[in-house]
Design an enzyme around this catalytic site. Structure first.
Site, PDB file in Angstrom:
ATOM      1  N   ARG A  37      55.884  -3.417  -3.838  1.00 55.00           N
ATOM      2  CA  ARG A  37      55.496  -2.102  -3.303  1.00 55.00           C
ATOM      3  C   ARG A  37      56.346  -1.673  -2.112  1.00 55.00           C
ATOM      4  O   ARG A  37      56.194  -0.553  -1.612  1.00 55.00           O
ATOM      5  CB  ARG A  37      54.019  -2.132  -2.905  1.00 55.00           C
ATOM      6  CG  ARG A  37      53.062  -2.235  -4.068  1.00 55.00           C
ATOM      7  CD  ARG A  37      53.027  -0.950  -4.860  1.00 55.00           C
ATOM      8  NE  ARG A  37      52.213   0.067  -4.232  1.00 55.00           N
ATOM      9  CZ  ARG A  37      52.283   1.372  -4.489  1.00 55.00           C
ATOM     10  NH1 ARG A  37      53.183   1.817  -5.353  1.00 55.00           N
ATOM     11  NH2 ARG A  37      51.499   2.241  -3.886  1.00 55.00           N
ATOM     12  N   ASP A  55      47.990  -8.856   0.070  1.00 55.31           N
ATOM     13  CA  ASP A  55      46.920  -8.315  -0.764  1.00 55.31           C
ATOM     14  C   ASP A  55      45.592  -8.483  -0.025  1.00 55.31           C
ATOM     15  O   ASP A  55      45.109  -9.608   0.167  1.00 55.31           O
ATOM     16  CB  ASP A  55      46.896  -9.071  -2.097  1.00 55.31           C
ATOM     17  CG  ASP A  55      45.888  -8.507  -3.076  1.00 55.31           C
ATOM     18  OD1 ASP A  55      45.004  -7.735  -2.665  1.00 55.31           O
ATOM     19  OD2 ASP A  55      45.979  -8.867  -4.268  1.00 55.31           O
ATOM     20  N   ASN A  81      42.906   1.811   6.924  1.00 54.68           N
ATOM     21  CA  ASN A  81      42.956   2.872   5.923  1.00 54.68           C
ATOM     22  C   ASN A  81      42.808   2.369   4.491  1.00 54.68           C
ATOM     23  O   ASN A  81      42.283   3.073   3.635  1.00 54.68           O
ATOM     24  CB  ASN A  81      44.297   3.609   6.072  1.00 54.68           C
ATOM     25  CG  ASN A  81      44.579   4.520   4.897  1.00 54.68           C
ATOM     26  OD1 ASN A  81      44.118   5.658   4.845  1.00 54.68           O
ATOM     27  ND2 ASN A  81      45.358   4.036   3.931  1.00 54.68           N
ATOM     28  N   TYR A 140      31.183   1.648  -3.994  1.00 57.12           N
ATOM     29  CA  TYR A 140      32.042   2.291  -2.994  1.00 57.12           C
ATOM     30  C   TYR A 140      31.188   2.847  -1.856  1.00 57.12           C
ATOM     31  O   TYR A 140      31.539   2.698  -0.674  1.00 57.12           O
ATOM     32  CB  TYR A 140      32.847   3.403  -3.659  1.00 57.12           C
ATOM     33  CG  TYR A 140      33.770   4.146  -2.724  1.00 57.12           C
ATOM     34  CD1 TYR A 140      34.985   3.599  -2.332  1.00 57.12           C
ATOM     35  CD2 TYR A 140      33.432   5.413  -2.250  1.00 57.12           C
ATOM     36  CE1 TYR A 140      35.842   4.278  -1.480  1.00 57.12           C
ATOM     37  CE2 TYR A 140      34.285   6.108  -1.401  1.00 57.12           C
ATOM     38  CZ  TYR A 140      35.482   5.534  -1.019  1.00 57.12           C
ATOM     39  OH  TYR A 140      36.326   6.228  -0.173  1.00 57.12           O
ATOM     40  N   LYS A 144      31.406   1.845   2.203  1.00 53.54           N
ATOM     41  CA  LYS A 144      31.680   2.782   3.288  1.00 53.54           C
ATOM     42  C   LYS A 144      30.540   2.822   4.304  1.00 53.54           C
ATOM     43  O   LYS A 144      30.768   3.072   5.496  1.00 53.54           O
ATOM     44  CB  LYS A 144      31.968   4.173   2.712  1.00 53.54           C
ATOM     45  CG  LYS A 144      33.303   4.232   1.969  1.00 53.54           C
ATOM     46  CD  LYS A 144      34.464   3.771   2.857  1.00 53.54           C
ATOM     47  CE  LYS A 144      35.790   3.750   2.160  1.00 53.54           C
ATOM     48  NZ  LYS A 144      36.889   3.305   3.046  1.00 53.54           N
ATOM     49  N   VAL A 171      39.974  14.582  -0.507  1.00 51.74           N
ATOM     50  CA  VAL A 171      41.320  15.142  -0.444  1.00 51.74           C
ATOM     51  C   VAL A 171      42.138  14.759  -1.681  1.00 51.74           C
ATOM     52  O   VAL A 171      41.855  13.740  -2.334  1.00 51.74           O
ATOM     53  CB  VAL A 171      42.051  14.687   0.832  1.00 51.74           C
ATOM     54  CG1 VAL A 171      41.399  15.305   2.058  1.00 51.74           C
ATOM     55  CG2 VAL A 171      42.065  13.173   0.959  1.00 51.74           C
ATOM     56  N   THR A 173      44.476  12.980  -3.145  1.00 53.63           N
ATOM     57  CA  THR A 173      45.312  11.784  -3.174  1.00 53.63           C
ATOM     58  C   THR A 173      45.110  11.099  -4.529  1.00 53.63           C
ATOM     59  O   THR A 173      44.327  11.568  -5.359  1.00 53.63           O
ATOM     60  CB  THR A 173      44.910  10.806  -2.056  1.00 53.63           C
ATOM     61  OG1 THR A 173      43.539  10.404  -2.269  1.00 53.63           O
ATOM     62  CG2 THR A 173      45.033  11.455  -0.689  1.00 53.63           C
TER      63      THR A 173
END
Length: 241
Positions: A37, A55, A81, A140, A144, A171, A173
């Site tokens: 990456r 990772d 992030n 998820y 959060k 957003v 992405t």
């Protein structure tokens, strides 16, 4: 100018924040999951960003990321992030990795954790949670809620650190999808501001933010992050690193 480490910098909001802060003259450390990456951040490296590799779904590799960051010297800010939206890596990447990096990286002046409005749908309990990711036992939304709780708990435990959670909005992405309705620029503005700004509002701690406005998180965040309950929810963070 600040030295800022941003996890999950190969694409999306992490990359956008890294690029913006580099353009503003800050010293940036980007993070990618694997050496393959690295091509995704080559232009950032060419603009003098440092890079670390690991990772975050793997405990040993996450420890390795912390060690690489520490070898570069103390950061002024860390933006947690990196995230995944589904599958067995949701809890390891979205919750365990930010917790472990918080404990292992030399303590910065500021910590920013990426939350989501979806944290309001999370379950305010850790009963039956499999933090290892060997089984998909957390959603998820759960992740959060937990990481928002972590952000506010750190703000209480480390009084010399500015620790905040940010809802970037929905957003466009790779995670949010091309049809996401919110402004991409606003999606990474708040974490950049909290990490580097001298604005008095940005130099506060224990907040849940959306588009540079402080908001009230789900009630479970305060319950999980209280002094009496955070010791049951989270293993002890060191008071001095």
């Amino acid at each position: 100018m600040a030295r800022v480490f941003i996890t999950g910098s190969a694409d999306g909001l992490g990359r956008a924040a890294a690029q913006t802060l580099l353009e503003q003259g800050h010293e940036i450390v980007v993070h990618v999951r694997s050496t393959e990456r690295m091509t995704a951040v080559r232009d950032l490296a060419d603009a003098h960003a440092a890079a670390v590799v690991g990772d975050l779904s793997d405990l040993e590799e996450t420890r390795g990321v912390a060690a690489q960051v520490n070898r570069l010297g103390r950061m002024d800010a860390v933006i947690h992030n990196a995230g995944v939206i589904r599958g067995p890596d949701v809890l390891p990447v979205n919750v365990v990795a930010p917790y472990l990096l918080t404990a292992l990286i030399q303590r910065p002046q500021r910590l920013v954790y990426l939350s989501s409005g979806m944290h309001r749908g999370g379950r305010a309990t850790v009963a039956g949670i499999d933090w290892s990711g060997s089984r998909t036992r957390g959603s998820y939304s759960d992740s959060k809620l937990f990481v928002t709780t972590l952000a506010l708990a750190v703000a209480r435990i480390w009084e010399d650190v500015l620790s905040n959670a940010v809802d970037p909005g929905w957003v466009p992405t790779k995670m949010g999808g091309a049809g996401a309705p919110d402004d991409l620029r606003l999606g990474h503005l708040t974490q950049e501001w909290l990490a580097t700004s001298d604005d008095p509002e940005a130099r506060t701690s224990g907040g849940y933010w959306r588009h540079q406005s402080r908001a009230e998180p789900a009630p479970g965040v305060h319950e999980g992050g209280s002094r009496t309950s955070c010791s049951r929810t989270w293993p002890a963070l060191p008071r001095h690193v």
